[in-house]
Write a protein that holds these residues in place. Structure first.
Motif, PDB file in Angstrom:
ATOM      1  N   UNK A 157      45.966  46.169  40.054  1.00 46.19           N
ATOM      2  CA  UNK A 157      44.795  46.205  40.935  1.00 46.19           C
ATOM      3  C   UNK A 157      44.135  44.831  40.999  1.00 46.19           C
ATOM      4  N   UNK A 158      44.064  44.136  39.859  1.00 47.87           N
ATOM      5  CA  UNK A 158      43.477  42.792  39.839  1.00 47.87           C
ATOM      6  C   UNK A 158      44.282  41.846  40.722  1.00 47.87           C
ATOM      7  N   UNK A 159      45.618  41.924  40.602  1.00 49.60           N
ATOM      8  CA  UNK A 159      46.488  41.072  41.425  1.00 49.60           C
ATOM      9  C   UNK A 159      46.292  41.396  42.906  1.00 49.60           C
ATOM     10  N   UNK A 160      46.204  42.691  43.234  1.00 52.67           N
ATOM     11  CA  UNK A 160      46.024  43.096  44.633  1.00 52.67           C
ATOM     12  C   UNK A 160      44.716  42.560  45.207  1.00 52.67           C
ATOM     13  N   UNK A 161      43.628  42.745  44.470  1.00 55.53           N
ATOM     14  CA  UNK A 161      42.331  42.299  44.977  1.00 55.53           C
ATOM     15  C   UNK A 161      42.254  40.776  45.058  1.00 55.53           C
ATOM     16  N   UNK A 162      42.969  40.104  44.176  1.00 53.09           N
ATOM     17  CA  UNK A 162      42.953  38.645  44.196  1.00 53.09           C
ATOM     18  C   UNK A 162      43.790  38.092  45.343  1.00 53.09           C
ATOM     19  N   UNK A 163      45.018  38.621  45.486  1.00 51.36           N
ATOM     20  CA  UNK A 163      45.949  38.067  46.465  1.00 51.36           C
ATOM     21  C   UNK A 163      45.703  38.598  47.883  1.00 51.36           C
ATOM     22  N   UNK A 164      45.316  39.865  48.014  1.00 56.40           N
ATOM     23  CA  UNK A 164      45.181  40.477  49.332  1.00 56.40           C
ATOM     24  C   UNK A 164      43.749  40.406  49.855  1.00 56.40           C
ATOM     25  N   UNK A 166      41.230  38.630  48.356  1.00 54.95           N
ATOM     26  CA  UNK A 166      40.571  37.364  48.064  1.00 54.95           C
ATOM     27  C   UNK A 166      39.394  37.463  47.118  1.00 54.95           C
ATOM     28  N   UNK A 167      39.323  38.527  46.329  1.00 54.07           N
ATOM     29  CA  UNK A 167      38.247  38.682  45.356  1.00 54.07           C
ATOM     30  C   UNK A 167      38.710  38.147  44.004  1.00 54.07           C
ATOM     31  N   UNK A 168      37.999  37.175  43.482  1.00 52.58           N
ATOM     32  CA  UNK A 168      38.382  36.528  42.230  1.00 52.58           C
ATOM     33  C   UNK A 168      37.805  37.314  41.047  1.00 52.58           C
ATOM     34  N   UNK A 169      38.452  38.439  40.754  1.00 56.63           N
ATOM     35  CA  UNK A 169      37.919  39.337  39.738  1.00 56.63           C
ATOM     36  C   UNK A 169      37.939  38.720  38.347  1.00 56.63           C
ATOM     37  N   UNK A 170      38.998  37.992  38.019  1.00 57.17           N
ATOM     38  CA  UNK A 170      39.084  37.385  36.689  1.00 57.17           C
ATOM     39  C   UNK A 170      38.016  36.310  36.531  1.00 57.17           C
ATOM     40  N   UNK A 171      37.860  35.465  37.535  1.00 60.06           N
ATOM     41  CA  UNK A 171      36.840  34.431  37.472  1.00 60.06           C
ATOM     42  C   UNK A 171      35.440  35.009  37.387  1.00 60.06           C
ATOM     43  N   UNK A 172      35.223  36.118  38.101  1.00 56.93           N
ATOM     44  CA  UNK A 172      33.913  36.761  38.059  1.00 56.93           C
ATOM     45  C   UNK A 172      33.621  37.322  36.674  1.00 56.93           C
ATOM     46  N   UNK A 173      34.638  37.898  36.022  1.00 55.66           N
ATOM     47  CA  UNK A 173      34.427  38.455  34.691  1.00 55.66           C
ATOM     48  C   UNK A 173      34.301  37.356  33.639  1.00 55.66           C
TER      49      UNK A 173
END
Length: 230
Positions: A157-164, A166-173
């Protein structure tokens, strides 16, 4: 675009500590041997972390509180239609959080009563019969695959939101800051002060203490062996 604070520091520290603890517990459990001692210690740590998160979900800052992101079917349907907007966990992300906390809590709890029929016994092994411990050990071993599947789904899910999306979930966390459009309302999170943090830490420490079995009476000393009659 602008950046707003979404995730508070205690939540971010919890998140990364739990990630490391779960990954290491899975690794040590699969290797076994002398590493089972650390596997047991990590289980106690995970129990403490989950206790902290449950408390922080009640008294933490806005987006850490369960009341801010646990929604019903209507919110999930709205999200799937693209009409849901928010800063914290989206409705599907909320399900992921609840699922992971539940499964990890059950997995850690089961491990506290488990044994390996060789040298390892969970810290609460003495509270149940051997048959019950063996049953819980079997569930604990099977639960490994469920945890692995949920972790893999979480990463996907993290990869999907990041690549598709454009939400930088890891950077946000990592930073706690989320990039949002200028027109979106972004009120500063409230709550989660020092008293709330002390309360959540106390709950976490109490959870780890209970899981460690330190409160249980010490087993009676072994009877001395009889002297040989010769």
């Amino acid at each position: 675009m602008k950046y707003v604070r979404v995730w508070d520091l205690p939540l971010r520290v919890f998140h990364w500590l739990l990630a490391v603890a779960v990954a290491t517990a899975m690794l040590t459990g699969q290797i076994g041997g002398n590493l089972m001692v650390w596997h047991g210690r990590l289980g106690i740590l995970i129990a403490g972390l989950i206790g902290f998160r449950l408390a922080w979900g009640l008294v933490g800052s806005t987006h850490s509180r369960f009341s801010s992101f646990v929604r019903g079917p209507a919110a999930i349907a709205a999200y799937l239609r693209g009409s849901w907007h928010g800063l914290g966990h989206n409705p599907l992300g909320a399900l992921s959080v609840l699922g992971l906390l539940t499964v990890l809590g059950l997995q850690a709890s089961g491990g506290l009563f488990a044994n390996d029929d060789i040298a390892f016994q969970g810290p609460l092994y003495g509270l149940v019969s051997k048959d019950t411990s063996d049953w819980m050990t079997g569930l604990h071993r099977k639960g490994f695959w469920l945890v692995l599947a949920l972790v893999a789904l979480h990463i996907a899910a993290i990869v999907f939101y990041t690549r598709v999306k454009g939400e930088k979930l890891v950077g946000t966390m990592l930073s706690g800051q989320k990039e949002v459009a200028d027109h979106r309302s972004a009120e500063a999170p409230t709550g989660g002060g020092a008293i709330a943090l002390l309360f959540a830490l106390a709950v976490g420490l109490a959870s780890a203490w209970v899981a460690s079995g330190a409160w249980m009476p010490a087993p009676p000393p072994a009877e001395p062996a009889a002297a040989p009659a010769w």
